[in-house]
Design an enzyme around this catalytic site. Structure first.
Site, PDB file in Angstrom:
ATOM      1  N   ASP A 179       8.445  57.764  44.854  1.00  0.00           N
ATOM      2  CA  ASP A 179       8.450  56.490  45.565  1.00  0.00           C
ATOM      3  C   ASP A 179       8.709  55.342  44.587  1.00  0.00           C
ATOM      4  O   ASP A 179       9.468  54.409  44.888  1.00  0.00           O
ATOM      5  CB  ASP A 179       7.110  56.306  46.270  1.00  0.00           C
ATOM      6  CG  ASP A 179       6.983  54.955  46.956  1.00  0.00           C
ATOM      7  OD1 ASP A 179       7.738  54.710  47.909  1.00  0.00           O
ATOM      8  OD2 ASP A 179       6.139  54.150  46.524  1.00  0.00           O
ATOM      9  N   GLU A 181      11.209  61.888  48.535  1.00  0.00           N
ATOM     10  CA  GLU A 181      10.666  61.171  47.383  1.00  0.00           C
ATOM     11  C   GLU A 181      10.216  62.153  46.305  1.00  0.00           C
ATOM     12  O   GLU A 181      10.395  61.894  45.103  1.00  0.00           O
ATOM     13  CB  GLU A 181       9.504  60.290  47.817  1.00  0.00           C
ATOM     14  CG  GLU A 181       9.940  59.100  48.672  1.00  0.00           C
ATOM     15  CD  GLU A 181       8.779  58.304  49.242  1.00  0.00           C
ATOM     16  OE1 GLU A 181       9.018  57.188  49.726  1.00  0.00           O
ATOM     17  OE2 GLU A 181       7.633  58.799  49.202  1.00  0.00           O
TER      18      GLU A 181
END
Length: 228
Positions: A49, A121
């Site tokens: 992320d 992610e």
């Protein structure tokens, strides 16, 4: 370790040859299948992320060198939100190679938006750890290239934009109502209506209630702006 054929094919779709195959395996392993000897992808998701955020901020600034922060911020949010990550994950067939526990698999985990976004992610983090920041940047800018090129000058969330439009004209916030839910439990379809004080209304359907609300808001806002 020797990768299974489906992971080798996925690796080819990513365009990154892993030096450490275990990173790829971990990135596609959901917590529902984790064990003491099989780590899941949650820690990689946390890292990925942040890597995605840095690369995207860099890419958006490079794509429009005159844009102020007020325009860059909504564009950034549009590029990194979970729905966008899930869409990218679908484009590269990430759901097909996810390693899931039986209950998660039976409930349609391979198609769940949050699960797909989180896994993408984690894959980004795996590429970053395996090949460094340049490898991660190359991957992200390739997978997001068309989105970066076409991101709108104002990429605000459509629900927020519609509410601001309504309030600027003295109206109360738009009202959202769920009109129907169809399909199996593991792959539901939500139909949502949004209505303004002037009785203008739009409906939309999507795989999540939030996505249906956004689609309805986007359609109603486009119609209102066209009329005015």
């Amino acid at each position: 370790m020797k990768l299974a054929a489906d992971l080798r094919a996925f690796e080819a779709r990513l365009g990154h040859k892993f030096q450490n195959d275990e990173l790829l395996v971990q990135s596609v392993t959901h917590a529902s299948l984790s064990s003491a000897t099989r780590p899941d992808n949650q820690r990689l998701e946390f890292l990925g992320d942040r890597v995605l955020g840095l690369v995207m901020a860099e890419a958006l600034i490079a794509a429009d060198r005159s844009a102020a922060e007020g325009l860059l911020a909504p564009r950034f949010n549009a590029m990194v939100r979970k729905e966008t990550c899930a869409d990218v994950a679908r484009e590269i067939g990430l759901g097909d190679v996810l390693k899931l526990g039986r209950s998660e698999m039976m409930s349609g985990g391979r198609r769940k938006e949050a699960l797909l976004g989180d896994a993408l992610e984690a894959v980004i983090a795996a590429v970053y750890l395996d090949g460094g920041f340049d490898a991660a940047r190359t991957l992200i800018t390739r997978l997001w290239a068309s989105r970066i090129a076409t991101v709108k000058a104002d990429a605000r969330d459509p629900k927020t934009a519609l509410q601001e439009w309504a309030q600027a004209r003295g109206m109360t916030p738009p009202r959202y109502t769920e009109q129907a839910r169809s399909g199996p439990d593991h792959q539901p379809i939500f139909t949502v209506a949004v209505q303004l004080d002037n009785d203008e209304i739009e409906t939309a359907a999507a795989g999540t209630k939030r996505a249906a609300e956004q689609a309805a808001a986007r359609a109603l806002l486009a119609r209102m702006e066209h009329l005015t």
